[in-house]
Design a protein around this motif. Structure first.
Motif, PDB file in Angstrom:
ATOM      1  N   LEU A  26     -76.428  31.259  29.290  1.00  0.00           N
ATOM      2  CA  LEU A  26     -77.196  32.035  30.098  1.00  0.00           C
ATOM      3  C   LEU A  26     -76.007  32.059  31.561  1.00  0.00           C
ATOM      4  CD1 LEU A  26     -81.114  31.121  29.404  1.00  0.00           C
ATOM      5  CD2 LEU A  26     -80.160  33.807  30.090  1.00  0.00           C
ATOM      6  N   LEU A  27     -75.653  30.373  32.130  1.00  0.00           N
ATOM      7  CA  LEU A  27     -75.469  30.365  32.931  1.00  0.00           C
ATOM      8  C   LEU A  27     -74.007  31.120  33.129  1.00  0.00           C
ATOM      9  CD1 LEU A  27     -74.800  28.505  34.915  1.00  0.00           C
ATOM     10  CD2 LEU A  27     -73.042  27.337  33.616  1.00  0.00           C
ATOM     11  N   ILE A  28     -73.030  31.017  32.087  1.00  0.00           N
ATOM     12  CA  ILE A  28     -72.307  32.300  32.012  1.00  0.00           C
ATOM     13  C   ILE A  28     -72.352  34.101  32.428  1.00  0.00           C
ATOM     14  CG2 ILE A  28     -70.150  33.115  30.518  1.00  0.00           C
ATOM     15  CD1 ILE A  28     -70.063  30.888  29.753  1.00  0.00           C
ATOM     16  N   VAL A  29     -73.006  34.085  31.852  1.00  0.00           N
ATOM     17  CA  VAL A  29     -73.939  36.325  32.144  1.00  0.00           C
ATOM     18  C   VAL A  29     -74.240  36.413  33.650  1.00  0.00           C
ATOM     19  CG1 VAL A  29     -75.167  37.384  31.356  1.00  0.00           C
ATOM     20  CG2 VAL A  29     -74.527  35.806  29.069  1.00  0.00           C
ATOM     21  N   GLU A  30     -75.564  34.670  33.845  1.00  0.00           N
ATOM     22  CA  GLU A  30     -75.757  34.606  35.234  1.00  0.00           C
ATOM     23  C   GLU A  30     -74.360  34.771  36.006  1.00  0.00           C
ATOM     24  OE1 GLU A  30     -78.154  32.312  36.929  1.00  0.00           O
ATOM     25  OE2 GLU A  30     -77.716  32.105  38.713  1.00  0.00           O
ATOM     26  N   GLU A  31     -73.717  34.216  35.709  1.00  0.00           N
ATOM     27  CA  GLU A  31     -72.343  34.263  36.817  1.00  0.00           C
ATOM     28  C   GLU A  31     -71.710  35.966  37.336  1.00  0.00           C
ATOM     29  OE1 GLU A  31     -71.557  31.853  39.497  1.00  0.00           O
ATOM     30  OE2 GLU A  31     -72.980  30.126  38.518  1.00  0.00           O
ATOM     31  N   LEU A  32     -71.157  36.501  36.064  1.00  0.00           N
ATOM     32  CA  LEU A  32     -70.568  37.227  35.642  1.00  0.00           C
ATOM     33  C   LEU A  32     -71.062  38.645  36.216  1.00  0.00           C
ATOM     34  CD1 LEU A  32     -69.590  36.778  31.453  1.00  0.00           C
ATOM     35  CD2 LEU A  32     -68.351  36.589  34.082  1.00  0.00           C
ATOM     36  N   PHE A  33     -72.419  38.619  36.016  1.00  0.00           N
ATOM     37  CA  PHE A  33     -73.807  39.621  36.369  1.00  0.00           C
ATOM     38  C   PHE A  33     -72.819  39.308  38.205  1.00  0.00           C
ATOM     39  CE2 PHE A  33     -78.090  40.931  38.160  1.00  0.00           C
ATOM     40  CZ  PHE A  33     -77.932  42.311  36.798  1.00  0.00           C
ATOM     41  N   THR A  34     -73.259  37.944  38.534  1.00  0.00           N
ATOM     42  CA  THR A  34     -73.829  37.588  39.851  1.00  0.00           C
ATOM     43  C   THR A  34     -72.167  38.444  40.408  1.00  0.00           C
ATOM     44  OG1 THR A  34     -75.007  36.066  40.361  1.00  0.00           O
ATOM     45  CG2 THR A  34     -73.927  36.110  41.811  1.00  0.00           C
ATOM     46  N   ASN A  35     -71.552  38.605  39.904  1.00  0.00           N
ATOM     47  CA  ASN A  35     -69.856  38.874  39.986  1.00  0.00           C
ATOM     48  C   ASN A  35     -69.903  40.552  40.224  1.00  0.00           C
ATOM     49  OD1 ASN A  35     -67.071  38.274  40.942  1.00  0.00           O
ATOM     50  ND2 ASN A  35     -66.904  38.611  38.678  1.00  0.00           N
ATOM     51  N   THR A  36     -70.334  40.958  39.426  1.00  0.00           N
ATOM     52  CA  THR A  36     -70.531  42.331  39.069  1.00  0.00           C
ATOM     53  C   THR A  36     -71.403  42.959  39.855  1.00  0.00           C
ATOM     54  OG1 THR A  36     -70.529  42.060  36.772  1.00  0.00           O
ATOM     55  CG2 THR A  36     -71.509  44.415  37.433  1.00  0.00           C
ATOM     56  N   VAL A  37     -72.378  42.899  40.087  1.00  0.00           N
ATOM     57  CA  VAL A  37     -73.404  43.419  41.315  1.00  0.00           C
ATOM     58  C   VAL A  37     -73.594  43.065  42.829  1.00  0.00           C
ATOM     59  CG1 VAL A  37     -75.380  43.415  42.493  1.00  0.00           C
ATOM     60  CG2 VAL A  37     -75.557  43.005  40.019  1.00  0.00           C
ATOM     61  N   THR A  38     -72.365  41.719  42.793  1.00  0.00           N
ATOM     62  CA  THR A  38     -72.154  41.319  44.408  1.00  0.00           C
ATOM     63  C   THR A  38     -70.492  42.133  44.532  1.00  0.00           C
ATOM     64  OG1 THR A  38     -72.881  39.881  44.295  1.00  0.00           O
ATOM     65  CG2 THR A  38     -71.237  39.313  45.458  1.00  0.00           C
ATOM     66  N   GLU A  43     -73.622  45.146  45.746  1.00  0.00           N
ATOM     67  CA  GLU A  43     -75.448  45.022  45.410  1.00  0.00           C
ATOM     68  C   GLU A  43     -76.497  46.149  44.960  1.00  0.00           C
ATOM     69  OE1 GLU A  43     -75.561  41.862  46.471  1.00  0.00           O
ATOM     70  OE2 GLU A  43     -73.705  41.731  47.519  1.00  0.00           O
ATOM     71  N   GLU A  44     -75.728  46.982  44.083  1.00  0.00           N
ATOM     72  CA  GLU A  44     -76.523  47.792  43.755  1.00  0.00           C
ATOM     73  C   GLU A  44     -77.183  47.111  41.950  1.00  0.00           C
ATOM     74  OE1 GLU A  44     -78.907  49.724  41.918  1.00  0.00           O
ATOM     75  OE2 GLU A  44     -78.377  50.849  44.195  1.00  0.00           O
ATOM     76  N   SER A  45     -78.391  46.776  41.718  1.00  0.00           N
ATOM     77  CA  SER A  45     -78.346  45.797  40.749  1.00  0.00           C
ATOM     78  C   SER A  45     -78.935  46.740  39.722  1.00  0.00           C
ATOM     79  CB  SER A  45     -79.120  44.432  41.158  1.00  0.00           C
ATOM     80  OG  SER A  45     -80.747  45.145  41.526  1.00  0.00           O
ATOM     81  N   GLU A  46     -78.777  48.006  40.201  1.00  0.00           N
ATOM     82  CA  GLU A  46     -80.011  48.507  39.215  1.00  0.00           C
ATOM     83  C   GLU A  46     -78.842  49.419  38.128  1.00  0.00           C
ATOM     84  OE1 GLU A  46     -83.286  49.285  38.078  1.00  0.00           O
ATOM     85  OE2 GLU A  46     -83.267  46.941  39.517  1.00  0.00           O
ATOM     86  N   SER A  47     -77.273  48.663  38.441  1.00  0.00           N
ATOM     87  CA  SER A  47     -75.834  49.867  37.413  1.00  0.00           C
ATOM     88  C   SER A  47     -76.213  49.357  36.299  1.00  0.00           C
ATOM     89  CB  SER A  47     -75.142  50.060  38.879  1.00  0.00           C
ATOM     90  OG  SER A  47     -75.436  51.012  39.526  1.00  0.00           O
ATOM     91  N   PRO A  48     -75.981  49.641  35.390  1.00  0.00           N
ATOM     92  CA  PRO A  48     -75.987  48.531  33.523  1.00  0.00           C
ATOM     93  C   PRO A  48     -75.157  47.866  33.934  1.00  0.00           C
ATOM     94  CG  PRO A  48     -74.756  50.620  33.852  1.00  0.00           C
ATOM     95  CD  PRO A  48     -74.914  50.804  35.411  1.00  0.00           C
ATOM     96  N   VAL A  49     -75.742  46.830  32.653  1.00  0.00           N
ATOM     97  CA  VAL A  49     -74.355  46.409  32.461  1.00  0.00           C
ATOM     98  C   VAL A  49     -74.196  46.181  31.041  1.00  0.00           C
ATOM     99  CG1 VAL A  49     -73.809  44.444  34.230  1.00  0.00           C
ATOM    100  CG2 VAL A  49     -75.048  43.882  32.487  1.00  0.00           C
ATOM    101  N   TRP A  50     -73.606  45.114  29.748  1.00  0.00           N
ATOM    102  CA  TRP A  50     -73.860  45.927  28.162  1.00  0.00           C
ATOM    103  C   TRP A  50     -72.963  44.357  27.639  1.00  0.00           C
ATOM    104  CZ3 TRP A  50     -71.377  49.665  31.090  1.00  0.00           C
ATOM    105  CH2 TRP A  50     -72.282  51.148  31.425  1.00  0.00           C
ATOM    106  N   ILE A  51     -73.938  43.933  27.261  1.00  0.00           N
ATOM    107  CA  ILE A  51     -73.466  42.528  26.804  1.00  0.00           C
ATOM    108  C   ILE A  51     -73.716  42.340  25.118  1.00  0.00           C
ATOM    109  CG2 ILE A  51     -74.810  40.149  26.443  1.00  0.00           C
ATOM    110  CD1 ILE A  51     -76.329  40.287  29.382  1.00  0.00           C
ATOM    111  N   ALA A  52     -73.536  42.246  24.271  1.00  0.00           N
ATOM    112  CA  ALA A  52     -73.791  41.744  22.583  1.00  0.00           C
ATOM    113  C   ALA A  52     -72.937  39.871  22.094  1.00  0.00           C
ATOM    114  CB  ALA A  52     -72.646  43.377  22.501  1.00  0.00           C
ATOM    115  N   PHE A  53     -73.490  40.343  21.289  1.00  0.00           N
ATOM    116  CA  PHE A  53     -72.987  38.650  20.758  1.00  0.00           C
ATOM    117  C   PHE A  53     -72.468  39.319  19.620  1.00  0.00           C
ATOM    118  CE2 PHE A  53     -76.146  37.136  23.803  1.00  0.00           C
ATOM    119  CZ  PHE A  53     -75.844  36.176  23.994  1.00  0.00           C
ATOM    120  N   ASP A  54     -71.764  38.292  19.245  1.00  0.00           N
ATOM    121  CA  ASP A  54     -70.569  38.606  17.711  1.00  0.00           C
ATOM    122  C   ASP A  54     -70.751  37.304  17.222  1.00  0.00           C
ATOM    123  OD1 ASP A  54     -68.976  39.051  15.326  1.00  0.00           O
ATOM    124  OD2 ASP A  54     -67.455  39.571  16.695  1.00  0.00           O
ATOM    125  N   PRO A  55     -71.606  37.152  16.179  1.00  0.00           N
ATOM    126  CA  PRO A  55     -72.014  35.738  14.913  1.00  0.00           C
ATOM    127  C   PRO A  55     -70.447  35.312  14.348  1.00  0.00           C
ATOM    128  CG  PRO A  55     -73.912  36.768  15.520  1.00  0.00           C
ATOM    129  CD  PRO A  55     -73.349  37.747  16.253  1.00  0.00           C
TER     130      PRO A  55
END
Lengths: 127, 127
Positions: A26-38, A43-55
């Motif tokens: 969660l912390l890492i995704v928040e850091e990445l998302f903040t970087n993406t949006v900023t 600052e356009e936070s409605e633009s998409p991001v894609w996240i996937a898990f591969d166990p």
């Protein structure tokens, strides 16, 4: 970020990822998302991001993508100078430092119109 | 996330509860700013009780760093207590454990910070 947080927590539960590892993701995704949006989406936070898990057997891979202009966050990453306190470090580098330290491996690629970040995690045996 | 507070003698204990992330950092900042504004020059002591904080992002670390700087410039002191495992790891990665004295519990922190506060704490908690 609320939707992303809910998605990550649900995905961690489904993948059997423990609470502490989930908090790190969660912390890492928040850091990445903040970087993406900023920086990526200006600052356009409605633009998409894609996240996937591969166990995997001993951990999992987190794949994070955005459609911002090409940018390799790790390309400008410089490990912190161990002789300098964090108060004197560039602020923007702190999030990257956390990402690089909490993930076992991190890589970047540009695929089509997307920035793709691939992070490898080893799950804690006791978690 | 919200921040509760208790005063023990000459020391304030601030307890953030929840996650210190991008969306909640302002609440931690408000709590710290109010403390800084009301504290007397040279006579302020603050313990940040992190026993109820799951994780803290780089934005939250920056708020802590700036508050610590301001408090020290006023001649006061700020220490951190009861870091949870993920937050402790984040502190170690970012070397905030070198910027802030960290203690295992609030009581342990008060032992170091102020005998008066420790006596008030023990009296309030029946120890």
């Amino acid at each position: 970020m609320v939707e992303i947080r809910t998605f990550v927590e649900d995905a961690c539960t489904t993948a059997g990822i423990g609470r502490e590892d989930c908090l790190k993701v969660l912390l890492i995704v928040e850091e990445l998302f903040t970087n993406t949006v900023t920086h990526g989406y200006c600052e356009e936070s409605e633009s998409p991001v894609w996240i996937a898990f591969d166990p995997r057997d001993t951990g999992f891979i987190l794949r994070y993508e955005d459609a911002a202009p090409p940018h390799n966050p790790f390309g400008e990453f410089r490990p912190m100078d161990t002789g300098v306190l964090v108060a004197q470090q560039p602020v923007g580098g702190l999030g990257l430092k956390l990402i690089r330290s909490l993930a076992r491996d991190a890589s970047y690629s540009r695929e089509g119109e997307r920035n793709c970040i691939r992070l490898t995690f080893a799950t804690s045996p006791s978690d | 996330m919200h921040v509760s507070q208790e005063r023990y003698g000459d020391t304030l204990v601030l307890t953030p509860i929840g996650r210190v992330d991008n969306s909640t950092t302002d609440r931690l900042k408000s709590g710290l700013d109010a403390y800084i504004a009301s504290s007397r020059a040279g006579g302020n002591r603050l313990v940040l009780d992190f026993s109820k904080v799951d994780y803290i992002s780089s934005v939250g670390l920056r708020v802590l760093m700036l508050a610590g700087k301001e408090i020290r410039e006023q001649g006061g002191s700020i220490v951190v207590a009861a870091l949870q495992p993920v937050v402790r790891e984040i502190f170690e990665i970012s070397r905030f454990n070198l910027v802030f004295q960290c203690f295992g519990s609030v009581r342990e922190a008060l032992t170091k910070v102020s005998p008066t506060a420790l006596a008030a704490y023990d009296s309030a908690h029946g120890t």
